[in-house]
Scaffold this motif. Structure first.
Motif, PDB file in Angstrom:
ATOM      1  N   VAL A  48       0.761  -1.064  -0.006  1.00 46.37           N
ATOM      2  CA  VAL A  48       0.028   0.140  -0.056  1.00 46.37           C
ATOM      3  C   VAL A  48       0.859   1.150   0.104  1.00 46.37           C
ATOM      4  CG1 VAL A  48      -1.755   1.384   1.090  1.00 46.37           C
ATOM      5  CG2 VAL A  48      -1.777  -1.382   1.238  1.00 46.37           C
ATOM      6  N   VAL A  63      -4.031   3.391  -4.392  1.00 47.77           N
ATOM      7  CA  VAL A  63      -4.352   4.309  -3.205  1.00 47.77           C
ATOM      8  C   VAL A  63      -3.679   5.788  -3.414  1.00 47.77           C
ATOM      9  CG1 VAL A  63      -4.287   2.558  -1.915  1.00 47.77           C
ATOM     10  CG2 VAL A  63      -2.241   3.837  -1.925  1.00 47.77           C
ATOM     11  N   ASP A  89     -11.176  -1.366  -1.161  1.00 46.41           N
ATOM     12  CA  ASP A  89     -10.100  -1.319  -0.099  1.00 46.41           C
ATOM     13  C   ASP A  89     -10.287  -2.084   0.783  1.00 46.41           C
ATOM     14  OD1 ASP A  89     -10.349   2.364  -0.830  1.00 46.41           O
ATOM     15  OD2 ASP A  89      -8.613   0.874  -1.624  1.00 46.41           O
ATOM     16  N   TYR A  93      -5.329  -5.170   6.772  1.00 47.02           N
ATOM     17  CA  TYR A  93      -4.161  -4.408   6.532  1.00 47.02           C
ATOM     18  C   TYR A  93      -2.907  -4.621   7.763  1.00 47.02           C
ATOM     19  CZ  TYR A  93      -6.380  -1.303   3.330  1.00 47.02           C
ATOM     20  OH  TYR A  93      -7.252  -0.976   2.254  1.00 47.02           O
TER      21      TYR A  93
END
Length: 125
Positions: A48, A63, A89, A93
């Motif tokens: 990311v 992103v 999304d 994470y």
């Protein structure tokens, strides 16, 4: 090694925002590169964003312009501000750190040694 601990995940509607934090008490400014990755079910882990100890950043194409990575070396906290969230999304994470004395920063998961347990982000459309 002290673990990395993520927080701040949750459920949000498309267009909303979330801020992820990673407590990195075992990591100092000498850890050259720290990053955020994400993994959706059935997909590979995706880079990311990363940030170097000098504040240089790089973002994944999906992103750019929406997410912002930052690090507070004094407080040993890595953050990810996520705006204009989209359904795509949605993922787990993870924060990650490269091995000591590594002077390389990439968005490749294989270049990172230490990982947190992850925090789930779910974006509904």
């Amino acid at each position: 090694q002290v673990p990395l601990v993520e927080s701040g995940g949750g459920s949000v509607q498309a267009g909303g925002s979330l801020r992820l934090s990673c407590a990195a008490s075992g990591y100092t400014a000498s850890t050259y590169c720290m990053g955020w990755f994400r993994q959706a079910p059935g997909k590979e882990r995706e880079g990311v964003a990363y940030i170097t100890t000098y504040g240089t950043t790089r973002y994944g194409d999906s992103v750019k312009g929406r997410f912002t990575i930052s690090r507070d070396n004094a407080k040993s906290i890595l953050s990810l501000q996520m705006n204009s969230l989209k359904a795509e999304d949605t993922a787990m994470y993870y924060c990650a750190a490269v091995p000591p004395r590594t002077q390389l920063c990439t968005l490749r998961a294989g270049d990172y040694r230490d990982w947190g347990q992850g925090t789930q982000v779910t974006v509904s459309s």
